[in-house]
Design a protein around this motif. Sequence first.
Motif, PDB file in Angstrom:
ATOM      1  N   SER A  95       0.854  -1.181   0.000  1.00 53.99           N
ATOM      2  CA  SER A  95       0.000   0.000   0.000  1.00 53.99           C
ATOM      3  C   SER A  95       0.894   1.236   0.000  1.00 53.99           C
ATOM      4  N   GLY A  96       0.292   2.381  -0.235  1.00 54.76           N
ATOM      5  CA  GLY A  96       1.029   3.631  -0.149  1.00 54.76           C
ATOM      6  C   GLY A  96       1.372   4.281  -1.473  1.00 54.76           C
ATOM      7  N   GLY A  97       1.105   3.593  -2.574  1.00 58.79           N
ATOM      8  CA  GLY A  97       1.396   4.191  -3.866  1.00 58.79           C
ATOM      9  C   GLY A  97       0.459   5.354  -4.164  1.00 58.79           C
ATOM     10  N   GLY A  98       0.779   6.102  -5.213  1.00 55.70           N
ATOM     11  CA  GLY A  98      -0.053   7.227  -5.585  1.00 55.70           C
ATOM     12  C   GLY A  98       0.633   8.096  -6.609  1.00 55.70           C
ATOM     13  N   SER A  99       0.094   9.284  -6.794  1.00 56.03           N
ATOM     14  CA  SER A  99       0.634  10.230  -7.748  1.00 56.03           C
ATOM     15  C   SER A  99       1.257  11.401  -6.998  1.00 56.03           C
ATOM     16  N   VAL A 100       2.416  11.832  -7.461  1.00 56.97           N
ATOM     17  CA  VAL A 100       3.132  12.910  -6.804  1.00 56.97           C
ATOM     18  C   VAL A 100       3.925  13.677  -7.855  1.00 56.97           C
ATOM     19  N   GLY A 110      10.150  15.635  -7.146  1.00 50.40           N
ATOM     20  CA  GLY A 110      10.678  16.245  -5.939  1.00 50.40           C
ATOM     21  C   GLY A 110       9.915  15.873  -4.687  1.00 50.40           C
ATOM     22  N   GLY A 111       8.753  15.260  -4.866  1.00 55.78           N
ATOM     23  CA  GLY A 111       7.930  14.884  -3.734  1.00 55.78           C
ATOM     24  C   GLY A 111       8.346  13.571  -3.108  1.00 55.78           C
ATOM     25  N   SER A 112       7.557  13.131  -2.132  1.00 54.32           N
ATOM     26  CA  SER A 112       7.870  11.910  -1.377  1.00 54.32           C
ATOM     27  C   SER A 112       6.649  11.013  -1.261  1.00 54.32           C
ATOM     28  N   LEU A 113       6.915   9.732  -1.143  1.00 55.12           N
ATOM     29  CA  LEU A 113       5.895   8.734  -0.844  1.00 55.12           C
ATOM     30  C   LEU A 113       6.518   7.691   0.067  1.00 55.12           C
ATOM     31  N   GLY A 149      20.582   7.216  -1.788  1.00 55.03           N
ATOM     32  CA  GLY A 149      20.514   8.578  -1.285  1.00 55.03           C
ATOM     33  C   GLY A 149      19.127   9.183  -1.344  1.00 55.03           C
ATOM     34  N   ARG A 150      18.201   8.516  -2.035  1.00 54.58           N
ATOM     35  CA  ARG A 150      16.833   9.033  -2.138  1.00 54.58           C
ATOM     36  C   ARG A 150      15.816   8.098  -1.485  1.00 54.58           C
ATOM     37  N   PHE A 151      16.039   6.801  -1.577  1.00 56.84           N
ATOM     38  CA  PHE A 151      15.112   5.821  -1.018  1.00 56.84           C
ATOM     39  C   PHE A 151      15.738   5.168   0.215  1.00 56.84           C
ATOM     40  N   THR A 152      14.883   4.816   1.159  1.00 62.94           N
ATOM     41  CA  THR A 152      15.339   4.108   2.351  1.00 62.94           C
ATOM     42  C   THR A 152      14.403   2.948   2.632  1.00 62.94           C
ATOM     43  N   MET A 210      10.464   7.016  -0.021  1.00 68.53           N
ATOM     44  CA  MET A 210      10.966   7.502  -1.301  1.00 68.53           C
ATOM     45  C   MET A 210      10.922   9.024  -1.301  1.00 68.53           C
ATOM     46  N   ASN A 211      12.083   9.629  -1.372  1.00 72.62           N
ATOM     47  CA  ASN A 211      12.196  11.090  -1.391  1.00 72.62           C
ATOM     48  C   ASN A 211      12.789  11.544  -2.714  1.00 72.62           C
ATOM     49  N   SER A 212      12.650  12.825  -2.990  1.00 79.18           N
ATOM     50  CA  SER A 212      13.204  13.412  -4.221  1.00 79.18           C
ATOM     51  C   SER A 212      12.821  12.587  -5.440  1.00 79.18           C
ATOM     52  N   LEU A 213      11.563  12.269  -5.528  1.00 77.89           N
ATOM     53  CA  LEU A 213      11.092  11.410  -6.608  1.00 77.89           C
ATOM     54  C   LEU A 213      11.257  12.071  -7.971  1.00 77.89           C
ATOM     55  N   LYS A 214      11.544  11.233  -8.957  1.00 82.55           N
ATOM     56  CA  LYS A 214      11.750  11.687 -10.328  1.00 82.55           C
ATOM     57  C   LYS A 214      10.747  10.993 -11.249  1.00 82.55           C
ATOM     58  N   PRO A 215      10.453  11.584 -12.381  1.00 78.06           N
ATOM     59  CA  PRO A 215       9.518  10.927 -13.316  1.00 78.06           C
ATOM     60  C   PRO A 215       9.948   9.518 -13.683  1.00 78.06           C
ATOM     61  N   GLU A 216      11.245   9.267 -13.739  1.00 80.66           N
ATOM     62  CA  GLU A 216      11.725   7.928 -14.079  1.00 80.66           C
ATOM     63  C   GLU A 216      11.492   6.913 -12.965  1.00 80.66           C
ATOM     64  N   ASP A 217      11.024   7.358 -11.811  1.00 81.20           N
ATOM     65  CA  ASP A 217      10.654   6.421 -10.745  1.00 81.20           C
ATOM     66  C   ASP A 217       9.238   5.872 -10.940  1.00 81.20           C
ATOM     67  N   THR A 218       8.538   6.386 -11.922  1.00 82.74           N
ATOM     68  CA  THR A 218       7.181   5.922 -12.196  1.00 82.74           C
ATOM     69  C   THR A 218       7.180   4.447 -12.561  1.00 82.74           C
ATOM     70  N   ALA A 219       6.390   3.661 -11.832  1.00 82.79           N
ATOM     71  CA  ALA A 219       6.363   2.205 -12.047  1.00 82.79           C
ATOM     72  C   ALA A 219       5.356   1.580 -11.093  1.00 82.79           C
ATOM     73  N   MET A 220       5.104   0.300 -11.315  1.00 85.71           N
ATOM     74  CA  MET A 220       4.399  -0.509 -10.323  1.00 85.71           C
ATOM     75  C   MET A 220       5.462  -1.038  -9.375  1.00 85.71           C
ATOM     76  N   TYR A 221       5.252  -0.856  -8.094  1.00 92.37           N
ATOM     77  CA  TYR A 221       6.214  -1.292  -7.086  1.00 92.37           C
ATOM     78  C   TYR A 221       5.710  -2.546  -6.389  1.00 92.37           C
ATOM     79  N   TYR A 222       6.598  -3.542  -6.306  1.00 89.22           N
ATOM     80  CA  TYR A 222       6.254  -4.828  -5.735  1.00 89.22           C
ATOM     81  C   TYR A 222       7.114  -5.133  -4.516  1.00 89.22           C
ATOM     82  N   CYS A 223       6.496  -5.727  -3.535  1.00 92.80           N
ATOM     83  CA  CYS A 223       7.180  -6.253  -2.361  1.00 92.80           C
ATOM     84  C   CYS A 223       7.485  -7.722  -2.618  1.00 92.80           C
TER      85      CYS A 223
END
Length: 126
Positions: free
Chosen positions: A7-12, A15-18, A66-69, A83-96
């Motif tokens: 959970s926790g995905g979304g649109s940002v 430079g934003g964070s999720l 340096g951006r994700f922890t 996830m901090n300092s997000l970039k457009p290239e971080d756009t994806a489906m994220y899986y655990c």
Amino acid sequence: QVQLVESGGGSVQAGGSLRLSCVASGYTSRTYCMGWFRQAPGKEREGVATIYNGDGSTYYADSVKGRFTISQDNAKNTLLLQMNSLKPEDTAMYYCAAQFSSPCAISLSRANFDYWGQGTPVTVSS
């Protein structure tokens, strides 16, 4: 039966964070490795970050260092990805993902992970 629920995905905006969460259930192993992977449209699934619960060792893809922890809340059986300092290239489906072998491999290789969640989408706009 092992279950992983993200959970926790979304649109940002860039430079934003999720913060992503993954609740794990149905396992009994005391040692395990867990990780976050992502898959962008038209691309292969790639490793983002992994963690070993034994000593908290972590491993990151160069693209997110340096951006994700990645971290874990053992009391809540929850894996986190800040996830901090997000970039457009971080756009994806994220899986655990999880592996419960001992020892487990703290790597970004999909082949090492046996269990997967259904994914949570992340969209970063410029």
